[in-house]
Scaffold this motif. Structure first.
Motif, PDB file in Angstrom:
ATOM      1  N   MET A  45       0.702  -1.048  -0.220  1.00  0.00           N
ATOM      2  CA  MET A  45      -0.194  -0.147   0.148  1.00  0.00           C
ATOM      3  C   MET A  45       0.851   1.171  -0.025  1.00  0.00           C
ATOM      4  N   PRO A  46       0.624   2.201  -0.910  1.00  0.00           N
ATOM      5  CA  PRO A  46       1.715   3.353  -1.139  1.00  0.00           C
ATOM      6  C   PRO A  46       1.852   4.006   0.257  1.00  0.00           C
ATOM      7  N   THR A  47       2.981   4.184   0.773  1.00  0.00           N
ATOM      8  CA  THR A  47       3.260   4.988   1.918  1.00  0.00           C
ATOM      9  C   THR A  47       2.886   6.577   1.661  1.00  0.00           C
ATOM     10  N   ASP A  48       2.990   6.943   0.210  1.00  0.00           N
ATOM     11  CA  ASP A  48       2.779   8.108  -0.002  1.00  0.00           C
ATOM     12  C   ASP A  48       1.230   8.553   0.428  1.00  0.00           C
ATOM     13  N   GLN A  49       0.385   7.466   0.149  1.00  0.00           N
ATOM     14  CA  GLN A  49      -0.981   7.988   0.300  1.00  0.00           C
ATOM     15  C   GLN A  49      -1.344   7.986   1.928  1.00  0.00           C
ATOM     16  N   ILE A  50      -0.674   7.266   2.678  1.00  0.00           N
ATOM     17  CA  ILE A  50      -0.587   6.995   4.014  1.00  0.00           C
ATOM     18  C   ILE A  50      -0.552   8.492   4.667  1.00  0.00           C
ATOM     19  N   ILE A  51       0.698   8.854   4.248  1.00  0.00           N
ATOM     20  CA  ILE A  51       1.327  10.265   4.522  1.00  0.00           C
ATOM     21  C   ILE A  51       0.380  11.364   4.011  1.00  0.00           C
ATOM     22  N   ALA A  52      -0.125  11.366   2.844  1.00  0.00           N
ATOM     23  CA  ALA A  52      -1.077  12.453   2.509  1.00  0.00           C
ATOM     24  C   ALA A  52      -2.425  12.435   3.170  1.00  0.00           C
ATOM     25  N   SER A  53      -2.698  11.467   3.770  1.00  0.00           N
ATOM     26  CA  SER A  53      -4.145  11.288   4.648  1.00  0.00           C
ATOM     27  C   SER A  53      -3.967  12.205   5.944  1.00  0.00           C
ATOM     28  N   GLY A  54      -2.749  12.612   6.219  1.00  0.00           N
ATOM     29  CA  GLY A  54      -2.513  13.150   7.560  1.00  0.00           C
ATOM     30  C   GLY A  54      -2.453  12.701   8.705  1.00  0.00           C
ATOM     31  N   VAL A  55      -2.400  11.313   8.624  1.00  0.00           N
ATOM     32  CA  VAL A  55      -2.306  10.640   9.846  1.00  0.00           C
ATOM     33  C   VAL A  55      -1.247  10.407  10.472  1.00  0.00           C
ATOM     34  N   VAL A  56       0.059  11.014   9.977  1.00  0.00           N
ATOM     35  CA  VAL A  56       1.288  10.929  10.717  1.00  0.00           C
ATOM     36  C   VAL A  56       1.320  11.548  11.785  1.00  0.00           C
ATOM     37  N   LYS A  57       1.009  12.722  11.800  1.00  0.00           N
ATOM     38  CA  LYS A  57       0.747  13.668  12.929  1.00  0.00           C
ATOM     39  C   LYS A  57       0.128  12.812  14.153  1.00  0.00           C
ATOM     40  N   ARG A  58      -1.048  12.220  13.965  1.00  0.00           N
ATOM     41  CA  ARG A  58      -1.853  11.531  14.929  1.00  0.00           C
ATOM     42  C   ARG A  58      -1.028  10.228  15.558  1.00  0.00           C
ATOM     43  N   LEU A  59      -0.229   9.523  14.721  1.00  0.00           N
ATOM     44  CA  LEU A  59       0.627   8.619  14.903  1.00  0.00           C
ATOM     45  C   LEU A  59       1.716   8.931  15.982  1.00  0.00           C
ATOM     46  N   VAL A  60       2.234  10.325  15.527  1.00  0.00           N
ATOM     47  CA  VAL A  60       3.192  10.996  16.380  1.00  0.00           C
ATOM     48  C   VAL A  60       2.356  11.138  17.906  1.00  0.00           C
ATOM     49  N   ASP A  61       1.117  11.748  17.898  1.00  0.00           N
ATOM     50  CA  ASP A  61       0.556  11.966  19.059  1.00  0.00           C
ATOM     51  C   ASP A  61       0.413  10.917  20.088  1.00  0.00           C
ATOM     52  N   THR A  80       8.182   3.717  12.301  1.00  0.00           N
ATOM     53  CA  THR A  80       9.158   2.748  12.134  1.00  0.00           C
ATOM     54  C   THR A  80       9.033   2.483  10.460  1.00  0.00           C
ATOM     55  N   ASN A  81       7.908   1.947  10.206  1.00  0.00           N
ATOM     56  CA  ASN A  81       7.856   1.587   8.738  1.00  0.00           C
ATOM     57  C   ASN A  81       8.022   2.664   7.922  1.00  0.00           C
ATOM     58  N   ILE A  82       7.199   3.712   8.139  1.00  0.00           N
ATOM     59  CA  ILE A  82       7.453   5.103   7.286  1.00  0.00           C
ATOM     60  C   ILE A  82       8.783   5.567   7.315  1.00  0.00           C
ATOM     61  N   VAL A  83       9.691   5.542   8.247  1.00  0.00           N
ATOM     62  CA  VAL A  83      10.787   6.062   8.034  1.00  0.00           C
ATOM     63  C   VAL A  83      11.875   5.057   7.497  1.00  0.00           C
ATOM     64  N   SER A  84      11.333   3.774   7.172  1.00  0.00           N
ATOM     65  CA  SER A  84      12.186   2.972   6.545  1.00  0.00           C
ATOM     66  C   SER A  84      12.266   3.048   5.179  1.00  0.00           C
ATOM     67  N   GLY A  85      11.248   4.131   4.476  1.00  0.00           N
ATOM     68  CA  GLY A  85      11.326   4.285   3.247  1.00  0.00           C
ATOM     69  C   GLY A  85      12.230   5.277   2.780  1.00  0.00           C
ATOM     70  N   ASP A  86      12.016   6.173   1.806  1.00  0.00           N
ATOM     71  CA  ASP A  86      12.740   7.308   1.322  1.00  0.00           C
ATOM     72  C   ASP A  86      12.957   8.509   2.252  1.00  0.00           C
ATOM     73  N   ALA A  87      13.932   9.189   1.720  1.00  0.00           N
ATOM     74  CA  ALA A  87      14.213  10.456   2.404  1.00  0.00           C
ATOM     75  C   ALA A  87      12.884  11.374   2.829  1.00  0.00           C
ATOM     76  N   GLU A  88      12.016  11.419   1.903  1.00  0.00           N
ATOM     77  CA  GLU A  88      10.751  12.468   1.875  1.00  0.00           C
ATOM     78  C   GLU A  88       9.897  11.654   2.984  1.00  0.00           C
ATOM     79  N   HIS A  89       9.739  10.284   2.831  1.00  0.00           N
ATOM     80  CA  HIS A  89       9.072   9.668   4.062  1.00  0.00           C
ATOM     81  C   HIS A  89       9.416   9.952   5.340  1.00  0.00           C
ATOM     82  N   THR A  90      10.729   9.980   5.517  1.00  0.00           N
ATOM     83  CA  THR A  90      11.341  10.338   6.719  1.00  0.00           C
ATOM     84  C   THR A  90      11.280  11.630   7.112  1.00  0.00           C
ATOM     85  N   ALA A  91      11.201  12.455   6.149  1.00  0.00           N
ATOM     86  CA  ALA A  91      11.020  13.891   6.286  1.00  0.00           C
ATOM     87  C   ALA A  91       9.566  14.074   6.872  1.00  0.00           C
ATOM     88  N   SER A  92       8.590  13.472   6.551  1.00  0.00           N
ATOM     89  CA  SER A  92       7.312  13.556   6.722  1.00  0.00           C
ATOM     90  C   SER A  92       7.195  13.175   8.210  1.00  0.00           C
TER      91      SER A  92
END
Length: 213
Positions: A45-61, A80-92
């Motif tokens: 499932m594309p990590t980009d779509q999960i990031i675009a959903s805005g849920v990363v902020k909630r995962l951090v919360d 951990t799975n998100i930051v295992s991707g590319d540099a932009e995934h880590t940046a998110s």
């Protein structure tokens, strides 16, 4: 995967993003677990779509100290799975203040599973670039990590060996990259790594020796 299946998964993603933003902790846990599994799915499932959903902020919360450990574990695992991707995934994750949240878990969690998952996330972030590594170090990761690793070593419990191995790998990652970390940070890392040289485990010894190079 068929187009229909992909659409179904995307529809469920929206449902579980909403679940993460719910005030119901049980629903938070179920939705966070679903998203974590999506991020580890072989169908990718594309990590980009999960990031675009805005849920990363909630995962951090969810990494806050006053939340249940099982929810913190799922959130840290998803990050951990998100930051295992590319540099932009880590940046998110970095943009949503993921580093201080994960560093805080090193000190506040009583769960070794949560502690180790936060370690994996921070180790992956540090391995992305020297700049990312320095952000982790400047957030106080060393001062929270080393005392807990020493405490685990002193316990003499063989069940902690895998966890200590993860900690040693993270310390080793803190030493890598160009330009290197500031000398005071390197000195702290080396002091932490020295204690691992007495452990009879090839993988741990290799990481400890590599970090001291």
């Amino acid at each position: 995967m068929s187009v229909q299946k992909k659409k179904k998964k995307l529809k469920r993603l929206r449902e579980h993003v909403e679940g993460c933003f719910s005030d119901d902790v049980k629903r938070n846990f179920e939705s966070c677990t679903y998203i974590r599994k999506l991020l580890a799915n072989d169908d990718k499932m594309p990590t980009d779509q999960i990031i675009a959903s805005g849920v990363v902020k909630r995962l951090v919360d969810f990494c806050r100290a006053d939340l249940p450990a099982d929810l913190q574990l799922e959130a840290a695992w998803a990050l951990t799975n998100i930051v295992s991707g590319d540099a932009e995934h880590t940046a998110s994750v970095i943009r949503e203040n993921g580093i201080p949240a994960l560093v805080n878990l090193l000190e506040t969690t009583k769960s070794n599973d949560v502690f180790e998952q936060a370690l994996w996330a921070l180790g992956n972030i540090s391995g992305d670039s020297a700049e990312c590594r320095n952000l982790v170090l400047n957030a106080g990761a060393l001062d929270k990590l080393i005392p807990r690793l020493h405490s685990l070593q002193k316990s003499g419990n063989e069940k902690h060996l895998e966890l200590l191995g993860t900690g040693c790998w993270v310390l080793s990652n803190f030493c890598r990259g160009k330009p290197p970390p500031p000398p005071p940070m390197i000195a702290k890392c080396i002091a932490g790594l020295l204690s691992f040289l007495v452990i009879r485990n090839d993988a741990i010894l290799q990481d400890a020796a590599w970090g001291r190079r």
